[in-house]
Enzyme design. Sequence first.
Site: not given
Ligand SMILES: [Zn+2]
Length: 381
Positions: A79, A140
């Site tokens: 992401d 993340e």
């Molecule tokens: Zn990163």
Amino acid sequence: MIDRKRLATTFVELCETDSPSRHEGRMAALLKNILGPLAPDEVFEDDSAEQTGSESGNLFFRFNGTLPEKPVFFNCHMDTVQPGVGVRVRRQGDLFTSAGDTILGSDDKSGIAALIEAMRVLREQQLPFRTVEYVFTTCEEIGLLGAKALDPAHIQARFGYSLDSSGFGRVIIGAPAANRLRIAVHGHAAHAGLHPEWGINAMILAARALARVPDGRIDPESTVNFGIIHGGIASNIVPEKVVLEGEVRSHSEEKLTSLTKQIEEIFRGVIQDWQDAGGQARGKPGLDFVVEPDFPLMHLDQKSAVIREIQQAGEHIGLDLTLEVAGGGSDANIFNGYGLETAIVATGMTNVHSTDEQVELDDMVRLTELILALLTGQGKD
Ligand SMILES: [Zn+2]
């Protein structure tokens, strides 16, 4: 051996495949399409999407090697942060940037591109390598959600590397643990003009506590920050509830615990010390103090295999790696918390999380060399 042109083309394709957090579906499909033909021995997508709300689960690719060295894993997140929709890559010489209206996405696609090129080289040249796993996580950037929802049993290797830090030639061996604080201060509502003595002002109580809370850099290892405060309804109503959100970070578990406790005691003290001055308050103040462990401590021994091996790989390609301690939390914190020793390796990306984000092709080439040195066992004593 490394095909610079191919690496650049792959990097641009990855960046121009939008994958903001929770919308990693197209990226996951692309990675399966690219890595599938490279004959992984296992491809697996976990069911973390149920927990993360992403279009995709975490992706695992295992390539069984013939070299006897212990298996390693590499991790990147799929992401990106916003603004990350409609990314168009601009290339000037060997420097990649976005068109200026979005991020580039080299965080973390510079790492992914290097991993893909490394495996292409290994297959093309039929080089012997050690067993390696690629672990691509989701979400993340919005709280390490993919890594947190991942079952470490899906990873065979006992140690590995997160290719996810800015600059180049840096290896992160330490990062703080963090607690998230969510504090609700309860008072009692009343009409501010007609019956203020019936009320208990939650905002005043919260302010009193907040003024006593340690703030900023507390010591060389620890920080505290309050970042959100909300509550109250109108200026003519004594506010009944105020919610504050903050965090504590420290490279010392003990300090993390004691600072968190100190803040809780300050809030509890303010609630306890409250006095009903007019004797007419229609209630008592209260407190909900919720501590959520956000990510665990990361602290790698410089003599551990995970550090020794990356240094040897660096030496082999003539790259002097510097070992550093960082202040942020990343997927590596979570992996280390699972007992998988994980160092963070810089990929060359800079100005990340901004529209000025950029990366040089040379750095991605060097990163690919580093990965290859590690996988082929070259540079070992
Ligand atoms: Zn990163």
